[in-house]
Design a protein around this motif. Structure first.
Motif, PDB file in Angstrom:
ATOM      1  N   THR A  78      -5.156 -35.999 -19.631  1.00 38.05           N
ATOM      2  CA  THR A  78      -5.018 -34.541 -19.632  1.00 38.05           C
ATOM      3  C   THR A  78      -6.159 -33.940 -18.807  1.00 38.05           C
ATOM      4  OG1 THR A  78      -6.275 -34.553 -21.672  1.00 38.05           O
ATOM      5  CG2 THR A  78      -3.888 -34.429 -21.883  1.00 38.05           C
ATOM      6  N   PRO A  79      -6.057 -32.662 -18.458  1.00 36.00           N
ATOM      7  CA  PRO A  79      -7.110 -32.049 -17.629  1.00 36.00           C
ATOM      8  C   PRO A  79      -8.526 -32.218 -18.207  1.00 36.00           C
ATOM      9  CG  PRO A  79      -5.215 -30.599 -17.722  1.00 36.00           C
ATOM     10  CD  PRO A  79      -4.927 -31.738 -18.646  1.00 36.00           C
ATOM     11  N   VAL A  80      -8.669 -32.219 -19.543  1.00 31.12           N
ATOM     12  CA  VAL A  80     -10.032 -32.352 -20.086  1.00 31.12           C
ATOM     13  C   VAL A  80     -10.632 -33.713 -19.756  1.00 31.12           C
ATOM     14  CG1 VAL A  80     -10.031 -30.772 -22.045  1.00 31.12           C
ATOM     15  CG2 VAL A  80      -9.090 -33.052 -22.336  1.00 31.12           C
ATOM     16  N   LEU A  81      -9.761 -34.701 -19.563  1.00 28.37           N
ATOM     17  CA  LEU A  81     -10.265 -36.029 -19.237  1.00 28.37           C
ATOM     18  C   LEU A  81     -10.633 -36.153 -17.761  1.00 28.37           C
ATOM     19  CD1 LEU A  81      -7.816 -38.191 -21.352  1.00 28.37           C
ATOM     20  CD2 LEU A  81     -10.284 -38.096 -21.617  1.00 28.37           C
ATOM     21  N   LEU A  82     -10.113 -35.196 -16.954  1.00 27.61           N
ATOM     22  CA  LEU A  82     -10.381 -35.254 -15.522  1.00 27.61           C
ATOM     23  C   LEU A  82     -11.578 -34.374 -15.175  1.00 27.61           C
ATOM     24  CD1 LEU A  82      -6.796 -35.229 -14.002  1.00 27.61           C
ATOM     25  CD2 LEU A  82      -8.414 -37.124 -14.042  1.00 27.61           C
ATOM     26  N   ALA A  83     -12.733 -34.756 -15.673  1.00 29.22           N
ATOM     27  CA  ALA A  83     -13.941 -33.986 -15.395  1.00 29.22           C
ATOM     28  C   ALA A  83     -14.170 -33.933 -13.892  1.00 29.22           C
ATOM     29  CB  ALA A  83     -15.131 -34.635 -16.085  1.00 29.22           C
ATOM     30  N   GLU A  84     -14.725 -32.816 -13.431  1.00 29.32           N
ATOM     31  CA  GLU A  84     -14.978 -32.645 -12.008  1.00 29.32           C
ATOM     32  C   GLU A  84     -15.941 -33.714 -11.508  1.00 29.32           C
ATOM     33  OE1 GLU A  84     -16.415 -28.973  -9.234  1.00 29.32           O
ATOM     34  OE2 GLU A  84     -15.508 -28.525 -11.172  1.00 29.32           O
ATOM     35  N   ASP A  85     -16.954 -33.984 -12.318  1.00 25.62           N
ATOM     36  CA  ASP A  85     -17.939 -34.996 -11.982  1.00 25.62           C
ATOM     37  C   ASP A  85     -17.342 -36.377 -12.304  1.00 25.62           C
ATOM     38  OD1 ASP A  85     -20.063 -36.590 -11.621  1.00 25.62           O
ATOM     39  OD2 ASP A  85     -21.388 -35.596 -13.052  1.00 25.62           O
ATOM     40  N   ILE A  86     -17.133 -37.149 -11.256  1.00 29.52           N
ATOM     41  CA  ILE A  86     -16.457 -38.436 -11.422  1.00 29.52           C
ATOM     42  C   ILE A  86     -17.144 -39.307 -12.467  1.00 29.52           C
ATOM     43  CG2 ILE A  86     -16.004 -40.621 -10.219  1.00 29.52           C
ATOM     44  CD1 ILE A  86     -15.307 -38.912  -7.760  1.00 29.52           C
ATOM     45  N   GLU A  87     -18.472 -39.231 -12.489  1.00 29.14           N
ATOM     46  CA  GLU A  87     -19.229 -40.062 -13.442  1.00 29.14           C
ATOM     47  C   GLU A  87     -18.882 -39.759 -14.896  1.00 29.14           C
ATOM     48  OE1 GLU A  87     -23.604 -40.781 -13.460  1.00 29.14           O
ATOM     49  OE2 GLU A  87     -23.367 -40.436 -11.313  1.00 29.14           O
ATOM     50  N   GLN A  88     -18.374 -38.561 -15.140  1.00 24.73           N
ATOM     51  CA  GLN A  88     -18.066 -38.157 -16.518  1.00 24.73           C
ATOM     52  C   GLN A  88     -16.667 -38.583 -16.957  1.00 24.73           C
ATOM     53  OE1 GLN A  88     -20.497 -37.132 -18.267  1.00 24.73           O
ATOM     54  NE2 GLN A  88     -21.829 -36.940 -16.478  1.00 24.73           N
ATOM     55  N   ALA A 352     -23.146 -30.867  -1.993  1.00 25.89           N
ATOM     56  CA  ALA A 352     -23.480 -29.558  -1.435  1.00 25.89           C
ATOM     57  C   ALA A 352     -22.207 -28.901  -0.909  1.00 25.89           C
ATOM     58  CB  ALA A 352     -24.503 -29.721  -0.317  1.00 25.89           C
ATOM     59  N   GLY A 353     -21.347 -29.701  -0.264  1.00 26.72           N
ATOM     60  CA  GLY A 353     -20.086 -29.193   0.269  1.00 26.72           C
ATOM     61  C   GLY A 353     -19.198 -28.661  -0.838  1.00 26.72           C
ATOM     62  N   ASP A 354     -19.127 -29.419  -1.944  1.00 28.32           N
ATOM     63  CA  ASP A 354     -18.311 -28.995  -3.085  1.00 28.32           C
ATOM     64  C   ASP A 354     -18.812 -27.679  -3.642  1.00 28.32           C
ATOM     65  OD1 ASP A 354     -16.805 -31.207  -2.833  1.00 28.32           O
ATOM     66  OD2 ASP A 354     -17.663 -32.299  -4.540  1.00 28.32           O
ATOM     67  N   ARG A 355     -20.156 -27.565  -3.717  1.00 21.09           N
ATOM     68  CA  ARG A 355     -20.736 -26.331  -4.260  1.00 21.09           C
ATOM     69  C   ARG A 355     -20.378 -25.149  -3.368  1.00 21.09           C
ATOM     70  NH1 ARG A 355     -25.251 -29.185  -5.960  1.00 21.09           N
ATOM     71  NH2 ARG A 355     -26.329 -28.800  -4.016  1.00 21.09           N
ATOM     72  N   ALA A 356     -20.493 -25.351  -2.038  1.00 23.24           N
ATOM     73  CA  ALA A 356     -20.193 -24.281  -1.089  1.00 23.24           C
ATOM     74  C   ALA A 356     -18.725 -23.885  -1.201  1.00 23.24           C
ATOM     75  CB  ALA A 356     -20.515 -24.734   0.333  1.00 23.24           C
ATOM     76  N   LEU A 357     -17.866 -24.868  -1.325  1.00 22.03           N
ATOM     77  CA  LEU A 357     -16.441 -24.597  -1.440  1.00 22.03           C
ATOM     78  C   LEU A 357     -16.147 -23.828  -2.730  1.00 22.03           C
ATOM     79  CD1 LEU A 357     -14.042 -25.339   0.361  1.00 22.03           C
ATOM     80  CD2 LEU A 357     -13.570 -27.253  -1.182  1.00 22.03           C
ATOM     81  N   HIS A 359     -18.149 -21.867  -4.301  1.00 23.91           N
ATOM     82  CA  HIS A 359     -18.661 -20.524  -4.091  1.00 23.91           C
ATOM     83  C   HIS A 359     -17.633 -19.698  -3.321  1.00 23.91           C
ATOM     84  CE1 HIS A 359     -21.712 -17.476  -3.597  1.00 23.91           C
ATOM     85  NE2 HIS A 359     -21.425 -17.420  -2.307  1.00 23.91           N
ATOM     86  N   PHE A 360     -17.092 -20.313  -2.249  1.00 19.98           N
ATOM     87  CA  PHE A 360     -16.106 -19.648  -1.408  1.00 19.98           C
ATOM     88  C   PHE A 360     -14.878 -19.238  -2.231  1.00 19.98           C
ATOM     89  CE2 PHE A 360     -12.227 -20.299   1.206  1.00 19.98           C
ATOM     90  CZ  PHE A 360     -12.379 -19.230   2.073  1.00 19.98           C
ATOM     91  N   TYR A 361     -14.372 -20.161  -3.068  1.00 23.50           N
ATOM     92  CA  TYR A 361     -13.195 -19.863  -3.894  1.00 23.50           C
ATOM     93  C   TYR A 361     -13.479 -18.709  -4.844  1.00 23.50           C
ATOM     94  CZ  TYR A 361     -10.768 -24.054  -2.377  1.00 23.50           C
ATOM     95  OH  TYR A 361     -10.138 -25.000  -1.640  1.00 23.50           O
ATOM     96  N   ARG A 362     -14.687 -18.728  -5.432  1.00 20.61           N
ATOM     97  CA  ARG A 362     -15.021 -17.668  -6.388  1.00 20.61           C
ATOM     98  C   ARG A 362     -15.066 -16.307  -5.683  1.00 20.61           C
ATOM     99  NH1 ARG A 362     -17.900 -21.845  -8.643  1.00 20.61           N
ATOM    100  NH2 ARG A 362     -19.755 -21.389  -7.437  1.00 20.61           N
ATOM    101  N   GLU A 363     -15.623 -16.320  -4.435  1.00 23.78           N
ATOM    102  CA  GLU A 363     -15.666 -15.081  -3.643  1.00 23.78           C
ATOM    103  C   GLU A 363     -14.263 -14.534  -3.416  1.00 23.78           C
ATOM    104  OE1 GLU A 363     -18.635 -13.979  -0.914  1.00 23.78           O
ATOM    105  OE2 GLU A 363     -19.103 -13.878  -3.059  1.00 23.78           O
TER     106      GLU A 363
END
Ligand code: GDP
Ligand code: MG
Ligand code: ZN
Length: 376
Positions: A78-88, A352-357, A359-363
């Motif tokens: 389920t989506p909760v298992l698909l953490a954004e951070d792969i390590e998680q 860094a790229g993910d963070r920038a992206l 940010h862009f989506y939130r904008e």
């Protein structure tokens, strides 16, 4: 193909021996799955009452196969298992808490060890397995044997926090096994076994490294005999080996996915697809531990920033000149060090790229909201 592999894996049955009390039964069935005090102590009192613990036995695209005291069951991803951070994200060997009533995922327990690699051809990490106690590094007594590759595995295993062992297979086909065991003499803290994977008595010597309750991973190139060892240790045909593969058209990998296989004696074995590329990332400590002899020499160099090339007073070069240190080892250490640096940079850029992206989506979203409010 992967379906037939799952069905061949013995399922953990429900219930247990009638002579045991319920408490004992619960404890022993979990311990057989690798449950240890390290995990137990992470549970709160409330969780002890309301949750059940399960271990991830296999990871498939849309579901996990988990096992606990109530047997094996699929757990949808389920989506909760698909953490954004792969390590998680949960990986094979992880312990998860599920709500006893609903079976819903609550959280993943902290790991005692974690294997990860740089995914081949991708700019991200890939989890291989978690909570592995020991690793059998498998190599054959033939052209597959390669010290630099063994050192790569060692760095990975030491970084993960597991105990390494070396298993040299196909001893029955080799006229001069002493050449291989001799090459390993300089590797202190690495027990070595010489086996014929097709002979049950020979494989039996590995049981001392695969004790009940322990989780053991097999690591080695395709074709070295990992699945053969798994079947030999289990005493039954659990994984497909090259000789009996059903589908020749898709290349030589016969093990298609990573899975934990419970052994009759109570240990668990992880067989993984022959991972030709085991890119090292985040493995500085594992590398330092694997090459601690060079580290110790380097501390005796005259210059603190010695590159061990041609500087005067270089203890590393002196050791190579005297024959105490194999030059190949120095080269491999440097190569792996560069690889780790390169992958760290890649991962940092990616993040860094993910963070920038993000940010862009939130904008974009907030502009859209403003427009809506204005009624544009
Ligand atoms: N003679 C001999 N053959 C072996 C030994 N171990 C594995 N094999 C054979 O080597 C082939 C590859 O073995 P497999 O277990 O599929 O390798 P994997 O890719 O590492 O899982 C099979 O044909 C096995 O029967 C060994 O110790 N001696
Ligand atoms: Mg295999
Ligand atoms: Zn030096």
């Amino acid at each position: 193909m992967s379906k037939s592999l799952i069905s061949r894996r013995p399922r953990i049955g429900r219930g247990g021996s009638a002579v045991q009390s319920a408490g004992e039964r619960q404890l022993s069935s979990l311990q057989r799955l690798g449950w240890k005090p390290f995990f137990q102590q992470q549970l709160s009192l409330a969780e002890l009452g309301e949750c059940e613990v399960v271990r991830v036995m296999a990871v498939h695209r849309s579901q996990l196969q988990v096992a606990g005291e109530r047997g094996e069951q699929p757990l949808p991803v389920t989506p909760v298992l698909l953490a954004e951070d792969i390590e998680q994200r949960p990986t094979v060997g992880d312990w998860l808490l599920l709500e006893r009533e609903s079976g819903k995922f609550v959280r993943r327990l902290e790991r005692s060890s974690l294997f990860q690699r740089m995914a081949p051809g991708a700019r991200q990490l890939q989890l291989i397995a978690a909570n592995v106690d020991s690793v059998l590094i498998v190599s054959s007594c033939n052209d597959d044997f390669n010290l630099s590759r063994i050192e790569r595995y060692l760095a990975l295993v030491r970084e993960a926090g597991s105990r390494p062992y070396l298993v040299l297979t196909k001893a029955d086909l080799c006229a001069d096994t002493a050449a291989y065991t001799g090459a390993m003499q300089g590797y202190r803290d690495l027990p070595v076994a010489l086996v014929n994977g097709l002979d049950a008595d020979s494989v039996a010597q590995l049981r001392q490294w695969c004790l009940p309750g322990e989780t053991i991973a097999l690591l080695g190139s395709s074709g070295v005999g990992k699945s053969t060892l798994l079947n030999g240790l289990a005493g039954q045909q659990l994984a497909a080996t090259a000789a009996i593969r059903e589908d020749d058209s898709k290349g030589r990998h016969t093990t298609r996915h990573r899975a934990l296989y419970p052994l009759a004696a109570g240990g668990l074995l992880l067989d993984s697809p022959g991972m030709r590329e085991l890119g090292l990332a985040n493995a500085e400590q594992g590398l330092a531990a694997t090459f601690d002899d060079i580290g110790a020499l380097a501390r005796r160099c005259r210059f603190a920033d010695c590159h061990h090339d041609s500087e005067p007073g270089c203890a590393v070069q002196a050791a190579i000149d005297s024959g105490a240190l194999d030059e190949r080892r120095l080269h491999n250490w440097r190569k792996l060090e560069r690889e780790i640096e390169r992958n760290s940079r890649t991962l940092a850029e990616q993040r860094a790229g993910d963070r920038a992206l993000g940010h862009f989506y939130r904008e974009v979203q907030s502009h859209a909201r403003e427009r809506k409010q204005r009624g544009d």
